[in-house]
Design a protein around this motif. Sequence first.
Motif, mmCIF file in Angstrom:
data_model
loop_
_atom_site.group_PDB
_atom_site.id
_atom_site.type_symbol
_atom_site.label_atom_id
_atom_site.label_comp_id
_atom_site.label_asym_id
_atom_site.label_seq_id
_atom_site.Cartn_x
_atom_site.Cartn_y
_atom_site.Cartn_z
ATOM 1 N N VAL A 75 32.983 6.122 39.603
ATOM 2 C CA VAL A 75 33.745 4.998 39.635
ATOM 3 C C VAL A 75 34.778 4.948 38.521
ATOM 4 O O VAL A 75 35.616 4.355 38.515
ATOM 5 N N LEU A 76 34.118 5.257 37.354
ATOM 6 C CA LEU A 76 34.805 5.269 36.277
ATOM 7 C C LEU A 76 35.742 6.364 35.804
ATOM 8 O O LEU A 76 36.287 6.601 34.942
ATOM 9 N N LEU A 92 32.800 -4.279 33.382
ATOM 10 C CA LEU A 92 33.674 -4.063 34.612
ATOM 11 C C LEU A 92 34.426 -4.733 35.161
ATOM 12 O O LEU A 92 34.137 -6.036 35.296
ATOM 13 N N LYS A 147 35.880 -2.529 40.252
ATOM 14 C CA LYS A 147 34.977 -1.370 39.978
ATOM 15 C C LYS A 147 33.543 -1.869 40.410
ATOM 16 O O LYS A 147 32.627 -0.957 40.757
#
Lengths: 336, 166
Positions: free
Chosen positions: A76-77, A94, A98
């Motif tokens: 996801v990052l 976050l 996210k």
Amino acid sequence: MWRRRVLSEVFTFMGSCRNKKSQFIGASSSVRACSCPALPVHRITALQAVNSWSQHFQEKGVSEPDLSSRYITAHVLGAKTIEGIKAETLSRLLSPEKTQQIWKLCAKRLTGMPLQYVIEEWDFRDLTLKMRPPVFIPRPETEELVEFVLSDLKEKTGSLSILEVGCGSGAISLSLLKSLPWLRALVFDQSEDAITLTKTMLQLYHLDILKEEEAILSLCNGVQALVSNPPYLYTEDMASLQPEVLRYEDPAALDGGTDGLVVIRQVLNLASKVLQNHGRVYLEVDPRHPPLIQQWAESHREEMHYVETKLDFNNRPRFCILQKAETNKDRKQDLD
Amino acid sequence: MSRLLVSVRAVYAALCPTTVRRRRGVTGCVYPGLLSSAGKKDLVASELPVLNEEELEEQFVRGHGPGGQATNKTSNCVVLKHVPTGIVVKCHQTRSVDLNRKRAREILREKLDVALKGELSEISVKKKESVQKKQDKRRKVNQSLEKKRLFKEALAAEPKPTNTDS
């Protein structure tokens, strides 16, 4: 014709069903929504998300709980591994988007879906490949199969062509092509899903080696190598597979029949017909297979000489290499 | 130094059986590509010690079960030990076992270099060069600032032209 086993008794959690094409559809996350931790009210850091989900996966009996939460968060990052993310980034709060993404993917993993299907990608050697159920997920052992083929092909001169039986996600041929871009690869799979998924610089054919050998033969002329990671599991072992493998991956990519050799025998038959003299066939197999394959080749395919068995990184006999002896009728390579 | 993840925690490792594999029968390094490619920090790979696969022990965490098609696991940590020196490298940098093995060998070569050559090792040499570069740069900047300061002072000291001079 492959037996299409009805695995509904395995689906204790979810209402998956098989359609006519024998596609396995992973359960939607809504089935398990009630057992997911709710989205955090306050913003949290990536590290906190990893730890929280790691614990939750462990509580719910998801395999590889730590790795699962790390890979999903990293993905996801925008990184492949958590090690690829700076410490400052991991400690930063976050964004809500996210966080939602992480929660959504982790919820899928909670249903038991293999991680590679959750993040829809995985790495094989230096490639990143798309992953989609039920197309078979490449295993790390198979990375070595590619090394063996590469080390032999690199010594050859002239135009090179190979045949791959059962491409799945395209891992083997795409890897070979990356290292040898001038290679011509003819790739087959009985699954339309696999063919659709593997769509780049390859000539792909939706053909089943067990049913359509003539069609395959009409397409191939002398190739230097035939490579295959064919379905090689024994039918009796299918029931005791890891649940996530059974539920999500195409059984036709795994089940090799009673002795696990149904497709392998056919690959060897094909090899003797399509290979040039001294061409080799490279197979990934079950650890019990090498002596059986050697015996079978000696009695049924004497032109296919058994060269060697190679071990995988767990020291199990895993790869068989056979070479076509020189015969009078060499299939000349079709130089288009 | 690259980020080595000691990610195979003791607990995790204890839960999963590991297999030790020693590669046999290959002279020199199995991955000849390493010799021609620069490692991290642009070290001159050809200056690094060559690995003898006979002296290496590898461990992989693949969990229980038959492996191969039958198992789907995402653990791909490689632990590489150089038996003569006891140096151990753990690599979990990528999602590919093959890449982790190659990377582990690169890192091992760098570590061996430091162990064998100490001050003369490639990493030490590079560090010194980098420090030297920074010092040179700082000195140049200071010199340049000094020049500017002197110029301004000279300007200020010059008599200003007035209307009565003509």
